[in-house]
Write a protein that holds these residues in place. Structure first.
Motif, short mmCIF file in Angstrom:
data_model
loop_
_atom_site.label_atom_id
_atom_site.label_comp_id
_atom_site.label_asym_id
_atom_site.label_seq_id
_atom_site.Cartn_x
_atom_site.Cartn_y
_atom_site.Cartn_z
N GLY A 1 0.74 -1.33 0.02
CA GLY A 1 -0.12 -0.09 -0.16
C GLY A 1 0.60 1.31 0.03
O GLY A 1 0.34 2.45 -0.36
N LEU A 2 2.11 1.16 0.32
CA LEU A 2 2.83 2.38 0.35
C LEU A 2 3.00 3.23 -0.97
O LEU A 2 3.27 4.27 -0.94
N ASN A 3 3.27 2.35 -2.15
CA ASN A 3 3.36 2.96 -3.34
C ASN A 3 2.32 3.31 -4.17
O ASN A 3 2.39 3.20 -5.41
N GLN A 4 1.15 3.12 -3.85
CA GLN A 4 -0.13 3.38 -4.54
C GLN A 4 -0.49 4.68 -4.62
O GLN A 4 -0.48 5.38 -3.70
N THR A 5 -1.08 5.18 -5.57
CA THR A 5 -1.78 6.56 -5.92
C THR A 5 -3.27 6.29 -6.44
O THR A 5 -3.90 7.33 -6.23
N SER A 6 -3.60 4.97 -6.54
CA SER A 6 -5.11 5.08 -6.44
C SER A 6 -5.70 4.80 -5.32
O SER A 6 -5.38 3.72 -4.51
N LEU A 7 -6.97 5.43 -5.10
CA LEU A 7 -7.45 5.28 -3.87
C LEU A 7 -8.32 3.93 -3.86
O LEU A 7 -8.34 3.53 -2.47
N ARG A 8 -8.62 3.55 -4.81
CA ARG A 8 -9.04 2.04 -4.82
C ARG A 8 -8.37 0.92 -4.39
O ARG A 8 -8.57 0.09 -3.41
N LYS A 9 -7.16 1.17 -4.95
CA LYS A 9 -6.15 0.29 -4.35
C LYS A 9 -5.59 0.12 -2.95
O LYS A 9 -5.53 -0.47 -2.24
N ILE A 10 -5.63 1.45 -2.52
CA ILE A 10 -5.29 1.73 -1.15
C ILE A 10 -6.34 1.37 -0.29
O ILE A 10 -6.20 0.66 0.76
N LEU A 11 -7.51 1.56 -0.62
CA LEU A 11 -8.67 0.75 0.16
C LEU A 11 -8.66 -0.95 0.17
O LEU A 11 -8.98 -1.45 1.27
N ALA A 12 -8.10 -1.36 -1.03
CA ALA A 12 -8.13 -2.74 -1.09
C ALA A 12 -7.08 -3.34 -0.15
O ALA A 12 -7.32 -4.17 0.42
N TYR A 13 -5.76 -2.47 -0.35
CA TYR A 13 -4.71 -3.02 0.67
C TYR A 13 -5.24 -2.84 2.05
O TYR A 13 -4.70 -3.73 2.82
N SER A 14 -5.81 -1.87 2.41
CA SER A 14 -6.27 -1.75 3.77
C SER A 14 -7.30 -2.72 4.02
O SER A 14 -7.29 -3.15 5.26
N SER A 15 -8.10 -3.12 3.14
CA SER A 15 -9.12 -4.05 3.36
C SER A 15 -8.42 -5.58 3.84
O SER A 15 -8.73 -6.09 4.73
N ILE A 16 -7.19 -6.01 3.16
CA ILE A 16 -6.60 -7.02 3.27
C ILE A 16 -5.83 -6.99 4.73
O ILE A 16 -5.90 -7.96 5.68
N ASN A 17 -5.43 -5.61 5.18
CA ASN A 17 -4.88 -5.64 6.41
C ASN A 17 -6.13 -5.71 7.55
O ASN A 17 -5.76 -6.55 8.46
N HIS A 18 -7.36 -5.24 7.29
CA HIS A 18 -8.37 -5.45 8.16
C HIS A 18 -8.57 -7.15 8.26
O HIS A 18 -9.16 -7.52 9.16
#
Length: 337
Positions: free
Chosen positions: A165-182
């Motif tokens: 998630g560190l090198n993402q600029t797309s908000l959808r991918k940021i929320l996707a990797y956040s979902s994997i963390n959750h």
């Protein structure tokens, strides 16, 4: 305008999850998962999606593979004495759990999830990140026997989601990797006390709904578009910042409560190493959350003259009030948990 076929398939989607939850046999659970898969595919066929055909095809192939593995393991368990050795129940549980992790998008079976999310609009993203997690996780709750394997899935999900998630600029991918963390936190909350998972999932749905409502209203998909939020209204700017920090589990916001309960549950059962790695990975995700909200509360900005109509929305304020004041409400209830 909401079309009739969307209402039909949305109802089938909800009822298929209820079939999985209320099932007493593996075969009926598998049927509920298949109905769930076939009902969400027409909802993905939306002209507002970025890559509707590609996202639907990736999702269909991945979920079909997971369903085949699940059905294969169910058939093996029915004929275990004929085809498998006597002490093979652990292997069957591992295969079943792996197929469910693939369906839920937990690492290392996660590669399809950000790619599918990237091709969808915000309504479909909300469905994928919230409702589609219920069915596989409800099956996992009743099938948690291999703690060592589950611990490795939790560790890999928490670490990889923070790094990717560190090198993402797309908000959808940021929320996707956040979902994997959750997902890692939800799996760890299942270990000993199932009620914490229910609380965690409900709070996660509220927080993701708040953020997606803001993104959908302003039609924002990438980080360089966030000035539309920052320059629109000070209150909306604060709510955006607070929801992201709450999603990261920063006190005193509501998102801190389920992580706090999960940490208490893990430490009381002596999962010290697992707790430490989960906390460190959450700090990594908090870093890219703060990077998103950094300019909203530290740098100067220009406020537009006209007011946004979303500020007067009663439901928008209600959900954000739950998100911001929920932890204070829980603290006021004596002997909670």
């Amino acid at each position: 305008m909401f079309k009739f076929y969307k209402i039909l398939f949305l109802n089938i989607l909800f009822f298929s999850t209820l079939i999985v939850i209320s099932s007493y046999s593996w075969l009926s659970m598998w049927m509920g998962l298949e109905i769930n898969l076939l009902s969400i595919l027409p909802l993905m066929a939306n002209p507002k999606n970025l890559y509707p055909s590609e996202a639907a095809m990736k999702y269909f192939i991945t979920q079909t593979l997971a369903s085949l593995i699940l059905l294969f393991s169910i058939l093996l368990s029915m004929n275990m004495k004929e085809f498998l050795p006597q002490n093979s129940s652990n292997m069957l549980i591992l295969i079943i759990n792996s197929s469910l992790f693939l369906k839920a998008g937990a690492a290392p079976f996660h590669a399809w999830f950000p790619e599918v999310i990237e091709g969808l609009n915000w309504e479909n993203c909300l469905l994928m990140m919230t409702w589609q997690k219920i069915a596989p996780m409800m099956i996992l709750i009743h099938n948690l026997n291999m703690f060592f394997y589950l611990s490795w899935i939790i560790l890999i999900s928490s670490i990889l989601s923070g790094i990717y998630g560190l090198n993402q600029t797309s908000l959808r991918k940021i929320l996707a990797y956040s979902s994997i963390n959750h997902i890692a936190w939800m799996l760890s909350s299942m270990l000993n006390f199932k009620l914490i998972w229910l609380l965690y999932f409900n709070i996660y749905v509220i927080l993701v709904f708040n953020l997606i409502m803001i993104f959908k209203y302003f039609n924002i998909y990438y980080m360089n578009q966030l000035n539309l939020i920052f320059n629109s209204n000070k209150l909306l700017n604060f709510l955006f910042m607070a929801n992201f920090l709450s999603l990261g589990g920063l006190p005193p916001f509501l998102g801190f409560l389920p992580k706090w309960l999960t940490i208490m549950n893990l430490t009381s059962n002596q999962f010290y190493s697992l707790t430490l790695i989960l906390i460190i990975s959450t700090l990594i995700t908090l870093f890219f959350y703060i990077r998103l909200t950094f300019s909203s509360f530290l740098l100067m900005k220009v406020e537009l003259i006209f007011k946004s109509s979303i500020i007067g929305n009663f439901w928008f304020f209600s959900f954000n009030f739950i998100s911001l004041a929920g932890l204070l409400t829980y603290a006021m209830i004596p002997n909670f948990f």
